[in-house]
Design a protein around this motif. Sequence first.
Motif, short mmCIF file in Angstrom:
data_model
loop_
_atom_site.label_atom_id
_atom_site.label_comp_id
_atom_site.label_asym_id
_atom_site.label_seq_id
_atom_site.Cartn_x
_atom_site.Cartn_y
_atom_site.Cartn_z
N ILE A 1 0.86 -1.19 0.00
CA ILE A 1 0.00 0.00 0.00
C ILE A 1 0.89 1.24 0.00
CG2 ILE A 1 -1.78 1.28 1.24
CD1 ILE A 1 -2.71 -1.39 2.42
N PHE A 2 0.68 2.10 -0.99
CA PHE A 2 1.49 3.31 -1.15
C PHE A 2 0.61 4.52 -0.80
CE2 PHE A 2 2.60 0.08 -4.32
CZ PHE A 2 3.86 -0.26 -3.86
N ILE A 3 1.05 5.30 0.15
CA ILE A 3 0.18 6.33 0.72
C ILE A 3 0.35 7.71 0.09
CG2 ILE A 3 0.01 5.13 2.91
CD1 ILE A 3 2.08 7.05 4.05
N GLY A 4 1.19 7.82 -0.92
CA GLY A 4 1.29 9.09 -1.63
C GLY A 4 1.99 10.19 -0.87
N PRO A 5 1.41 11.40 -0.74
CA PRO A 5 -0.01 11.70 -0.95
C PRO A 5 -0.39 12.11 -2.39
CG PRO A 5 1.06 13.58 0.05
CD PRO A 5 2.11 12.51 -0.06
N THR A 6 0.60 12.32 -3.28
CA THR A 6 0.26 12.69 -4.65
C THR A 6 0.42 11.48 -5.55
OG1 THR A 6 2.51 13.32 -5.33
CG2 THR A 6 1.17 15.00 -4.20
N ALA A 7 -0.16 11.57 -6.76
CA ALA A 7 -0.03 10.47 -7.71
C ALA A 7 1.43 10.24 -8.08
CB ALA A 7 -0.87 10.76 -8.95
N ASP A 8 2.21 11.33 -8.23
CA ASP A 8 3.64 11.18 -8.53
C ASP A 8 4.35 10.43 -7.41
OD1 ASP A 8 3.41 12.46 -10.93
OD2 ASP A 8 4.18 14.38 -10.24
N ASP A 9 3.98 10.75 -6.16
CA ASP A 9 4.58 10.06 -5.02
C ASP A 9 4.26 8.56 -5.07
OD1 ASP A 9 5.69 12.39 -3.92
OD2 ASP A 9 3.84 12.84 -2.83
N VAL A 10 3.02 8.23 -5.40
CA VAL A 10 2.62 6.83 -5.47
C VAL A 10 3.45 6.08 -6.51
CG1 VAL A 10 0.74 5.24 -6.06
CG2 VAL A 10 0.27 7.25 -4.64
N ILE A 11 3.62 6.70 -7.68
CA ILE A 11 4.40 6.06 -8.74
C ILE A 11 5.83 5.84 -8.29
CG2 ILE A 11 5.36 6.36 -11.05
CD1 ILE A 11 2.45 5.55 -11.06
N ARG A 12 6.43 6.83 -7.63
CA ARG A 12 7.80 6.68 -7.14
C ARG A 12 7.89 5.55 -6.10
NH1 ARG A 12 7.35 12.43 -7.01
NH2 ARG A 12 8.50 13.41 -8.73
N GLN A 13 6.92 5.51 -5.20
CA GLN A 13 6.92 4.48 -4.16
C GLN A 13 6.75 3.09 -4.79
OE1 GLN A 13 3.69 6.07 -1.88
NE2 GLN A 13 4.89 7.82 -1.16
N TYR A 14 5.88 3.01 -5.78
CA TYR A 14 5.65 1.74 -6.48
C TYR A 14 6.93 1.24 -7.16
CZ TYR A 14 3.71 -1.20 -10.28
OH TYR A 14 3.44 -2.19 -11.17
N HIS A 15 7.61 2.14 -7.87
CA HIS A 15 8.83 1.73 -8.58
C HIS A 15 9.99 1.46 -7.64
CE1 HIS A 15 7.79 1.81 -12.81
NE2 HIS A 15 7.03 2.86 -12.58
N SER A 16 9.93 2.00 -6.43
CA SER A 16 10.97 1.65 -5.47
C SER A 16 10.88 0.18 -5.07
CB SER A 16 10.85 2.53 -4.21
OG SER A 16 9.72 2.17 -3.43
N ILE A 17 9.72 -0.44 -5.32
CA ILE A 17 9.52 -1.86 -5.01
C ILE A 17 9.81 -2.74 -6.22
CG2 ILE A 17 7.85 -3.60 -4.27
CD1 ILE A 17 8.74 -1.57 -2.11
N ILE A 18 9.27 -2.39 -7.38
CA ILE A 18 9.38 -3.27 -8.56
C ILE A 18 10.62 -2.99 -9.39
CG2 ILE A 18 6.86 -3.47 -8.66
CD1 ILE A 18 7.04 -1.73 -11.25
#
Length: 231
Positions: free
Chosen positions: A54-71
Amino acid sequence: TRKNLYGSHPFFININKDGEAYGIFLDNNLGMDIELKDNLLTYKVMGGIFDFWIFIGPTADDVIRQYHSIIGYPSLPPYWGLGYQQCKWGYENVEQVKEVKNKFEENNLPLEVLWFDIDYMDEKKLFTLDPVNFPTSEVKALVDSVHDSDQYFVIIIDPGVKIEDGYEPYTDGLDREIYIKTPDGSAPQIGKVWPGPVAFPDWLHPNTTDYWVDHLKDFHDNKLAFDGLWI
C-alpha cells in the motif's frame, strides 16, 4: 540483484476529489480477476500468497515513485526511440521496405525508425537473411540509406532457435547447453513457432547472454547493422 522479467502487475491508483492519491499493488503471479463495483475492489485469486503493498502518496507522482521503489525502475529509452516508428509484418521483399521509406520522405512525414519484422529471415531462422527477397547487399544498402538520413533501424528476433542439423546457431546452443530441457534433463524441450520445431534458450542460464551477444554481434557486423532489436 533484482532481475526484471516480462510480467503483469496488478496495481492501481486512486485519486480523490482533492487530488490526494494512494496505490495498491498485489504481488502475486497467479491468475486472477479484479472487480471494481459499487466502490468496492474485489480480488479473486487462484492461489498463492496475499502480499499487498500500500502506497500512501499523498500525490499520484509520489505513489508512482513508491511503487517503482519496489518493482524497480524502467530503463531510459534512447531519445530516437520516442519518435515515430514504422513496423509491419508482411513486407514481401526489401524493395517494398525501401518504397515505404521513400514515401515518408516524399510526403514530408517524420520517421525516426524503420523496422524489419521476421519477413527478412531465411525460412524464419535466426541470424539469417532471405537470399532471394532480402539479399545481403540490398539490405546493407537500405540500412546505409536509413543511417545516411539520420534514422535508425530495428529488427525483430524470435527467441526460438530452429532445430536443424548443421544450423550453427542451433548446434552452438547445444554445445553451450543453454536450452530449456525436458523434465528429466536429457534433451532440449521442443517447441513449435515460425520456423517449425525449435529450442528455447533459457534466459536464466549463465551462458545465454554470451550466446546472444556473440551471434547478434556477428549478424550486426556482417549482414545487418541494426540499431536496436526486439526479442
